[in-house]
Scaffold this motif. Structure first.
Motif, mmCIF file in Angstrom:
data_model
loop_
_atom_site.group_PDB
_atom_site.id
_atom_site.type_symbol
_atom_site.label_atom_id
_atom_site.label_comp_id
_atom_site.label_asym_id
_atom_site.label_seq_id
_atom_site.Cartn_x
_atom_site.Cartn_y
_atom_site.Cartn_z
ATOM 1 N N UNK A 279 -1.559 -7.525 46.583
ATOM 2 C CA UNK A 279 -0.151 -7.147 46.464
ATOM 3 C C UNK A 279 0.639 -8.092 45.566
ATOM 4 N N UNK A 280 0.148 -9.326 45.380
ATOM 5 C CA UNK A 280 0.855 -10.287 44.529
ATOM 6 C C UNK A 280 0.824 -9.890 43.053
ATOM 7 N N UNK A 281 -0.027 -8.917 42.706
ATOM 8 C CA UNK A 281 -0.177 -8.530 41.312
ATOM 9 C C UNK A 281 0.468 -7.176 41.002
ATOM 10 N N UNK A 282 1.164 -6.603 41.971
ATOM 11 C CA UNK A 282 1.742 -5.284 41.779
ATOM 12 C C UNK A 282 2.839 -5.280 40.717
ATOM 13 N N UNK A 283 3.641 -6.324 40.643
ATOM 14 C CA UNK A 283 4.810 -6.327 39.755
ATOM 15 C C UNK A 283 4.769 -7.429 38.714
ATOM 16 N N UNK A 284 3.609 -8.012 38.476
ATOM 17 C CA UNK A 284 3.530 -9.093 37.498
ATOM 18 C C UNK A 284 3.196 -8.536 36.122
ATOM 19 N N UNK A 285 3.339 -9.359 35.098
ATOM 20 C CA UNK A 285 3.078 -8.936 33.732
ATOM 21 C C UNK A 285 1.577 -8.722 33.512
ATOM 22 N N UNK A 286 1.266 -7.844 32.567
ATOM 23 C CA UNK A 286 -0.139 -7.557 32.246
ATOM 24 C C UNK A 286 -0.843 -8.817 31.728
ATOM 25 N N UNK A 287 -0.091 -9.671 31.067
ATOM 26 C CA UNK A 287 -0.671 -10.923 30.573
ATOM 27 C C UNK A 287 -1.196 -11.759 31.732
ATOM 28 N N UNK A 288 -0.449 -11.813 32.830
ATOM 29 C CA UNK A 288 -0.864 -12.601 33.993
ATOM 30 C C UNK A 288 -2.047 -11.956 34.704
ATOM 31 N N UNK A 289 -2.086 -10.630 34.693
ATOM 32 C CA UNK A 289 -3.234 -9.935 35.287
ATOM 33 C C UNK A 289 -4.488 -10.244 34.483
ATOM 34 N N UNK A 290 -4.379 -10.213 33.159
ATOM 35 C CA UNK A 290 -5.526 -10.552 32.314
ATOM 36 C C UNK A 290 -5.988 -11.978 32.590
ATOM 37 N N UNK A 291 -5.039 -12.899 32.698
ATOM 38 C CA UNK A 291 -5.383 -14.299 32.946
ATOM 39 C C UNK A 291 -6.091 -14.459 34.280
ATOM 40 N N UNK A 292 -5.611 -13.755 35.318
ATOM 41 C CA UNK A 292 -6.226 -13.854 36.637
ATOM 42 C C UNK A 292 -7.652 -13.321 36.625
ATOM 43 N N UNK A 293 -7.859 -12.180 35.960
ATOM 44 C CA UNK A 293 -9.195 -11.583 35.935
ATOM 45 C C UNK A 293 -10.152 -12.379 35.046
ATOM 46 N N UNK A 294 -9.660 -12.993 33.993
ATOM 47 C CA UNK A 294 -10.548 -13.748 33.108
ATOM 48 C C UNK A 294 -10.985 -15.068 33.727
#
Length: 305
Positions: A82-97
């Motif tokens: 749920x912490x990733x529902x409203x964050x920027x796509x850049x941060x999602x990429x960083x988390x997954x990488x």
């Protein structure tokens, strides 16, 4: 030319640069369109130039093009999704990488930082090992050379078999599955890496068979002899340097991430006419086939990164 380029990169606007055009005059949306054709490291480097580039480098439209098409499914494996529902796509990429562990920490998935494609590693801890609970035959030892900080060591067995499976929404791609193994047991002595081949035996008497099956009916089989000198003299190199090597099991094709693809794999040498031992088994990796160069016949020397 160097002075001209310097003025272009350092100035934020035409007015600040005596009427001459600068990179700061390029509209942010135009910069974002260019960034869609660049790799994430290139985007991050260019973001340092000026305000327009920084803004474009944070644009969701840019990073949406770098994420897998089914990244929403990948978020399901993240802790605290749920912490990733409203964050920027850049941060999602960083988390997954950075890599996400799941299945009690015995499997890890991450995005390749250049291509944004899915890679996976599966620890031997997540696999079924014949006689694996009998310490006369198998044991475990910690090491920083494994992504999972522990590897399985085969002391001596007659029936050698390691198998496992994973079910995951792999994005459409062609994937290669490999086993990562090490001949002999290694340890540190006076700060130096030392390999012990005292219990290494039996692998020259027959090949090891590798297999993979997928839920949509794909099947691949490979056989390698660890002591086969025809494989780029791999065994001689191992005995000299005691390095990890990756044995390619085969490739499989994913055409859709829905439903999730199940992959079953195994490594076995079940000729019970002789014993074998002195082999470490670290993990299985699943990687897009063109991301990593392979040696001839699928055997490659590797180090943990």
């Amino acid at each position: 030319m160097g002075a001209s380029l310097s003025s272009l990169t350092e100035s934020e606007s035409t007015a600040a640069n005596g009427g001459r055009p600068s990179l700061g005059d390029i509209p942010e949306n135009c910069v974002a369109c260019v960034f869609m054709y660049l790799t994430p490291p290139e985007i991050c480097n260019l973001a340092r130039l000026n305000r327009a580039f920084r803004g474009a480098a944070s644009s969701d439209s840019v990073w949406d093009s770098k994420l897998p098409v089914n990244y929403h499914q990948l978020l399901d494996v993240l802790p605290q999704r749920e912490n990733y529902e409203c964050v920027r796509k850049k941060d999602i990429f960083a988390a997954l990488s950075r890599g996400v562990a799941f299945d009690d920490g015995n499997k890890e998935v991450w995005l390749d930082r250049i291509s944004g494609r899915i890679c996976m590693s599966i620890s031997t801890k997540a696999m079924l090992i014949t006689s694996g609970e009998d310490r006369r035959h198998w044991n475990w030892f910690p090491t920083e050379e494994s992504r999972f900080h522990v590897v399985a060591y085969c002391q001596q067995v007659w029936w050698f078999e390691v198998s496992g499976s994973v079910k995951f929404p792999f994005p459409p791609d062609i994937y290669t599955l490999t086993f990562r193994v090490h001949l002999g047991k290694f340890h540190k002595r006076l700060g130096r890496r030392v390999c012990n081949f005292e219990h290494t035996h039996g692998w020259d008497l027959g090949p090891v068979r590798y297999e993979l099956f997928t839920s949509d009916g794909q099947h691949s089989v490979s056989e390698y002899s660890i002591h086969d000198s025809d494989q780029d003299d791999a065994s001689a190199y191992l005995k000299r340097g005691g390095n990890w090597i990756e044995y390619k099991v085969g490739e499989f094709i994913v055409s859709s991430s829905d439903p999730a693809t199940e992959v079953r794999f195994s490594m076995k040498q079940i000729d019970c006419t002789h014993s074998k031992g002195g082999l470490c088994v670290d993990s299985v990796s699943i990687t897009p086939s063109d991301l990593k160069a392979r040696k001839r016949k699928g055997v490659g020397v590797s180090t943990y990164q």
